[in-house]
Motif scaffolding. Structure first.
Motif, PDB file in Angstrom:
ATOM      1  N   LEU A 213       1.221  -1.364   0.019  1.00  0.00           N
ATOM      2  CA  LEU A 213      -0.001  -0.041   0.516  1.00  0.00           C
ATOM      3  C   LEU A 213       1.158   1.297  -0.236  1.00  0.00           C
ATOM      4  O   LEU A 213       0.963   2.131  -0.962  1.00  0.00           O
ATOM      5  CB  LEU A 213      -0.977  -0.044   1.007  1.00  0.00           C
ATOM      6  N   ALA A 214       2.341   1.149   0.801  1.00  0.00           N
ATOM      7  CA  ALA A 214       2.730   2.298   0.660  1.00  0.00           C
ATOM      8  C   ALA A 214       3.822   2.846  -0.454  1.00  0.00           C
ATOM      9  O   ALA A 214       3.815   3.897  -1.152  1.00  0.00           O
ATOM     10  CB  ALA A 214       3.888   2.232   1.818  1.00  0.00           C
ATOM     11  N   GLU A 215       3.773   1.826  -1.410  1.00  0.00           N
ATOM     12  CA  GLU A 215       4.697   2.190  -2.323  1.00  0.00           C
ATOM     13  C   GLU A 215       3.766   2.251  -3.846  1.00  0.00           C
ATOM     14  O   GLU A 215       4.184   3.031  -4.124  1.00  0.00           O
ATOM     15  CB  GLU A 215       4.807   0.218  -2.766  1.00  0.00           C
ATOM     16  N   SER A 216       2.225   1.917  -3.147  1.00  0.00           N
ATOM     17  CA  SER A 216       1.717   2.423  -3.926  1.00  0.00           C
ATOM     18  C   SER A 216       0.961   3.563  -3.972  1.00  0.00           C
ATOM     19  O   SER A 216       0.258   4.732  -5.043  1.00  0.00           O
ATOM     20  CB  SER A 216       0.376   1.538  -4.247  1.00  0.00           C
ATOM     21  N   LEU A 217       1.318   4.577  -3.371  1.00  0.00           N
ATOM     22  CA  LEU A 217       0.948   5.966  -2.456  1.00  0.00           C
ATOM     23  C   LEU A 217       2.165   6.397  -2.674  1.00  0.00           C
ATOM     24  O   LEU A 217       1.789   7.713  -2.349  1.00  0.00           O
ATOM     25  CB  LEU A 217       0.312   5.929  -1.525  1.00  0.00           C
ATOM     26  N   SER A 218       3.760   5.615  -3.078  1.00  0.00           N
ATOM     27  CA  SER A 218       4.868   6.482  -2.072  1.00  0.00           C
ATOM     28  C   SER A 218       5.071   6.797  -1.572  1.00  0.00           C
ATOM     29  O   SER A 218       5.626   8.248  -1.169  1.00  0.00           O
ATOM     30  CB  SER A 218       4.871   7.609  -3.627  1.00  0.00           C
ATOM     31  N   TRP A 219       4.786   6.445  -0.575  1.00  0.00           N
ATOM     32  CA  TRP A 219       4.412   6.941   1.433  1.00  0.00           C
ATOM     33  C   TRP A 219       5.890   6.260   1.416  1.00  0.00           C
ATOM     34  O   TRP A 219       6.284   5.090   0.846  1.00  0.00           O
ATOM     35  CB  TRP A 219       3.364   7.077   1.650  1.00  0.00           C
TER      36      TRP A 219
END
Length: 306
Positions: A49-55
């Protein structure tokens, strides 16, 4: 001011009650748990999820565990990435309720001190019964302009916000006109310590003490002072305001808590009654104030002699 979340042994308070700071944490935790549910329903790991949101991966963990409050964009991004856009509106409503409960000073004061005074004045207009307990400083509605100036100066120093002290003081003094409205009732309870803390020069405090004596004579103002010799039933852990019977306001160093849960209002109402019961009023209150004046006056005489 530091905020104690509960008494050490709970013997002086009704059982099974949540304190304000606890309810805010619970609300943040509940929001985080719902975000976690949506991520798991989408079969995504926190890292995915973090990668998909660039977080950074740590952000997902902080949001889910209530260690960080999400922004509106965080909520929208989360629901989009998890295919749960239909949940966005409800989550945003929960977030905005949390923001009202826990209004951070840095955010509230970013445009200066005066706008916040105007917001409080609007709240004052809707309130008919004010009950306030302050263990540390004189409440804003009772402050002289000079005393208020030192209180605002602290805010500028701590929060590094725009210096609009003159406008803020003028707004606070304007707010105090409400004290003379017969349709409003005020009950203030202060500790003797609040009259003795060195938060301003002695000559400023003397003027403030004189004003307290004058305001205590108003027919719709009840001023109680808890002397040092008083035995407390409930410890004076922190200051708070009860507005009518539908809101409690608590100020901490970082934020203003606005509490509206019935059990919280009931709790703070009970605490206020306990504190008000041991305060001195009328002649007793004025005796304590005069005692502080007598102790403080020699310092101003020394300054004048110098």
């Amino acid at each position: 001011m530091p905020l104690g979340t509960a008494p050490c042994d709970g013997t002086n308070l009704p059982p099974k009650r949540t304190t304000g700071i606890t309810s805010v944490h619970e609300a943040r935790d509940a929001l985080g748990k719902r975000l976690r549910e949506l991520r798991r329903q989408a079969d995504l790991s926190g890292r995915q999820l973090a990668e998909s949101l660039s977080w950074p991966p740590s952000k997902v963990s902080k949001l889910e565990n209530g260690r960080q409050t999400p922004t509106d964009d965080d909520i929208r991004g989360w629901t989009r990435a998890t295919g749960s856009e239909r949940e966005a509106e409800a989550l945003l409503a929960s977030l905005h309720t949390l923001e009202i409960q826990h209004a951070e000073w840095q955010r509230q004061l970013r445009t200066g001190l005066r706008p916040h005074q105007q917001e409080i004045a609007e709240l004052d207009a809707r309130t008919r019964l004010f009950r306030a307990f302050e263990p540390t400083f004189v409440p804003g509605l009772l402050q002289t302009a000079e005393y208020a100036r030192y209180r605002f100066a602290q805010s500028i120093t701590v929060f590094k916000v725009r210096n609009d002290i003159d406008e803020a003081v003028a707004a606070r003094v304007k707010r105090q006109e409400i004290l003379y409205r017969p349709d409003k009732r005020f009950h203030f309870v202060l500790t003797e310590a609040a009259l003795r803390y060195r938060l301003c020069p002695p000559e400023v405090m003397l003027g403030q003490l004189d004003r307290l004596i004058s305001l205590s004579a108003l027919p719709n103002v009840r001023l109680g002072i808890i002397g040092f010799e008083t035995a407390y039933a409930v410890a004076p852990a922190h200051g708070f305001w009860l507005l009518n019977d539908d809101r409690v306001m608590v100020e901490t160093f970082s934020a203003e808590l606005n509490l509206a849960q019935p059990q919280e209002i009931e709790l703070y109402g009970h605490v206020f009654e306990q504190l008000a019961a041991v305060a001195g009023y009328g002649r007793s209150a004025r005796t304590i104030i005069h005692r502080v004046i007598e102790d403080l006056a020699p310092e101003t005489e020394t300054d004048d002699a110098g």
